[in-house]
Design an enzyme around this catalytic site. Structure first.
Site, PDB file in Angstrom:
ATOM      1  N   LEU A  20      78.534 -45.165 -91.364  1.00  0.00           N
ATOM      2  CA  LEU A  20      77.117 -45.477 -91.550  1.00  0.00           C
ATOM      3  C   LEU A  20      76.452 -45.746 -90.207  1.00  0.00           C
ATOM      4  O   LEU A  20      77.062 -46.348 -89.305  1.00  0.00           O
ATOM      5  CB  LEU A  20      76.951 -46.701 -92.457  1.00  0.00           C
ATOM      6  CG  LEU A  20      77.594 -46.626 -93.841  1.00  0.00           C
ATOM      7  CD1 LEU A  20      77.060 -47.744 -94.716  1.00  0.00           C
ATOM      8  CD2 LEU A  20      77.359 -45.281 -94.504  1.00  0.00           C
ATOM      9  N   GLY A  70      82.516 -45.398 -93.031  1.00  0.00           N
ATOM     10  CA  GLY A  70      81.860 -44.418 -93.905  1.00  0.00           C
ATOM     11  C   GLY A  70      82.328 -42.998 -93.652  1.00  0.00           C
ATOM     12  O   GLY A  70      82.273 -42.156 -94.551  1.00  0.00           O
ATOM     13  N   ASN A  76      87.501 -49.725 -91.653  1.00  0.00           N
ATOM     14  CA  ASN A  76      87.658 -50.855 -90.723  1.00  0.00           C
ATOM     15  C   ASN A  76      86.558 -51.906 -90.861  1.00  0.00           C
ATOM     16  O   ASN A  76      86.328 -52.699 -89.959  1.00  0.00           O
ATOM     17  CB  ASN A  76      87.674 -50.332 -89.285  1.00  0.00           C
ATOM     18  CG  ASN A  76      86.406 -49.564 -88.931  1.00  0.00           C
ATOM     19  OD1 ASN A  76      85.846 -48.891 -89.775  1.00  0.00           O
ATOM     20  ND2 ASN A  76      85.952 -49.666 -87.698  1.00  0.00           N
ATOM     21  N   GLU A  77      85.870 -51.904 -92.011  1.00  0.00           N
ATOM     22  CA  GLU A  77      84.709 -52.789 -92.181  1.00  0.00           C
ATOM     23  C   GLU A  77      85.032 -54.250 -91.872  1.00  0.00           C
ATOM     24  O   GLU A  77      84.235 -54.959 -91.253  1.00  0.00           O
ATOM     25  CB  GLU A  77      84.163 -52.690 -93.621  1.00  0.00           C
ATOM     26  CG  GLU A  77      83.296 -51.472 -93.889  1.00  0.00           C
ATOM     27  CD  GLU A  77      84.093 -50.202 -94.118  1.00  0.00           C
ATOM     28  OE1 GLU A  77      85.333 -50.229 -94.001  1.00  0.00           O
ATOM     29  OE2 GLU A  77      83.463 -49.158 -94.403  1.00  0.00           O
TER      30      GLU A  77
END
Ligand SMILES: CCCC/C=C/CC(=O)SCCNC(=O)CCNC(=O)[C@H](O)C(C)(C)COP(=O)(O)OP(=O)(O)OC[C@H]1O[C@@H](n2cnc3c(N)ncnc32)[C@H](O)[C@@H]1OP(=O)(O)O
Length: 291
Positions: A110, A155, A179-180
Site C-alpha cells: 500500500l 500489500g 510485515n505489517e
C-alpha cells in the site's frame, strides 16, 4: 479459496451484485479505461498499467509500471481494477500473468503516502479500492499467475497471494511477506485469511506475529511461493506454466470451489463470532471494574 469466490460468482447472483456494488465504477468510471482491441495480439496502456493480450493463447500479461516501487495508491489500484474488469469481460481471455516493469520490486504494498494525512473520504475510497483489488483478483474467472520479479512486502505480498500460482525470482536480495507488525500496524483479517489459505495457520501465525519477510528460498519452503527461477526466466516460466493450467477444463476447477467456499464461509462466521465475543468480554471487564 480463490476458486471458492470464483464459484460463488458463477452461481450466486447476490454476490455478483455485491461485488459490482463494491466495484470501481464510482471512481473508476471517471478515469479513462484502457481499451482491449479484438485482434490477435493487443496492448492497452494506462499510466500505471500495461496489458498485453495474446488472443491466440488467451493469456494477458499485466505489467505494473508505477515507479519507483509500484506502491498501491488509489490511482494505481483504480487502474488495476479497470484493467481487470476489461479482461474479465473478454471471454477469450482465460489467463492473466501479473508482473512488474520496475527493477527489483514487484510491489511495495500500500502506498504509505496515500494513507497518511489524507481526508477521511480519501481514506475510505482508498481502502475500498484495496478491498476491490483483492476481490477482483481472488474472484477472477481467469487463471492468475504472479510473476514476482522483485521484493513484495505487505500489500504486494497480498496481491501475489490472490493469484493461483506464484513464481519468484531466485535472488536472495528480494523478500516477500506480510510485515505489517514491523510497521506497527495490524494486518487486516482478510490479509491474514489469505495467508492462512496459502501457507496454513501456524506459518501465518509466525509470519504475522513477527512481521516476517522471507527470502525467496524461505518463501518456497513455507509455500508462500510455488516456484523459484532465475531472474531472467520469471515471465517466460509464468507463461509456460499458464499453458499447463489452461489445459485443465474450467469445469473441474468449479468442483473444488464448493469445498473451499464452504471453508471460507465457516471462517467468516468464526471471525464474526470472535469479534462479538471480544466485544462482550470487553463490556464484561468494563462492568466488573464499575462495581
Ligand atoms: C490501515 C491498516 C493498513 C494495513 C495494511 C497495510 C499493508 C501495506 O501494504 S503497508 C505498506 C508496507 N510497505 C512496506 O513496508 C514497503 C516499504 N518499502 C520497502 O521495503 C522498499 O522500498 C522496497 C523493498 C519495496 C524497495 O527497496 P528499494 O531499496 O529498491 O527502494 P527504496 O529506496 O526503499 O524506495 C524507493 C522510493 O519508493 C518509496 N517507497 C517505498 N515503499 C513505499 C510505499 N509502500 N509507499 C510509498 N512510497 C514507497 C521510498 O520512500 C522511496 O522514495 P524516495 O525515492 O522519494 O525516497
Amino acid at each position: 479459496m480463490k476458486m471458492a469466490l470464483r464459484a460463488c460468482l458463477r452461481t450466486k447472483p447476490g454476490l455478483t451484485a455485491l461485488l459490482s456494488q463494491l466495484s470501481c465504477s464510482g471512481h473508476a468510471a471517471a478515469r479513462r479505461a484502457p481499451a482491449l482491441v479484438a485482434q490477435r495480439s493487443s496492448s492497452s496502456t494506462s499510466q500505471k498499467i500495461k496489458v498485453d493480450f495474446d488472443q491466440s493463447s488467451g493469456v494477458a500479461v499485466m505489467h505494473m509500471q508505477s515507479p519507483p516501487v509500484n506502491s498501491l495508491s488509489l490511482e494505481f489500484l483504480t487502474d488495476v481494477c479497470i484493467a481487470l474488469e476489461k479482461l474479465e469481460m473478454d471471454k477469450s481471455c482465460r489467463g492473466l500473468v501479473v508482473t512488474s516493469s520496475q527493477p527489483k520490486v514487484f510491489s511495495a504494498g500500500l502506498d504509505i503516502l496515500d494513507m497518511y494525512g489524507k481526508s477521511p473520504e480519501h481514506c475510505a475510497e482508498f481502502w475500498k479500492a484495496v478491498q476491490e483489488m483483492w476481490l477482483k483478483f481472488y474472484g477472477s474467472n481467469m487463471i492468475t499467475i504472479a510473476a514476482v520479479n522483485g521484493s513484495s512486502p505487505a500489500g504486494g505480498c497480498l496481491l501475489s497471494m490472490t493469484c493461483d500460482y506464484r513464481i519468484m525470482a531466485d535472488n536472495p536480495r528480494y523478500s516477500i511477506g506480510l510485515n505489517e507488525t514491523k510497521l506497527g500496524i495490524v494486518a487486516p483479517f482478510w490479509f491474514k485469511d489469505t495467508m492462512v489459505n496459502t501457507v496454513g495457520h501456524r506459518a501465518t501465525e509466525m509470519a504475522l506475529q513477527l512481521g516476517l519477510l522471507y527470502s525467496p528460498a524461505e518463501a518456497l519452503k513455507i509455500g508462500l511461493v510455488d516456484q523459484l527461477v532465475h531472474e531472467d526466466q520469471v515471465l517466460t516460466t509464468a507463461t509456460e506454466t499458464m499453458t499447463k493450467w489452461l489445459a485443465i477444463p474450467g469445469i473441474l476447477n468449479i468442483s473444488y470451489t464448493c469445498h473451499f467456499f464452504h471453508l471460507w464461509c465457516c471462517n467468516l462466521v468464526c471471525t464474526i463470532c470472535s469479534c462479538v465475543c471480544q466485544v462482550i468480554a470487553a463490556k464484561k471487564i468494563h462492568l466488573s471494574q464499575d462495581f
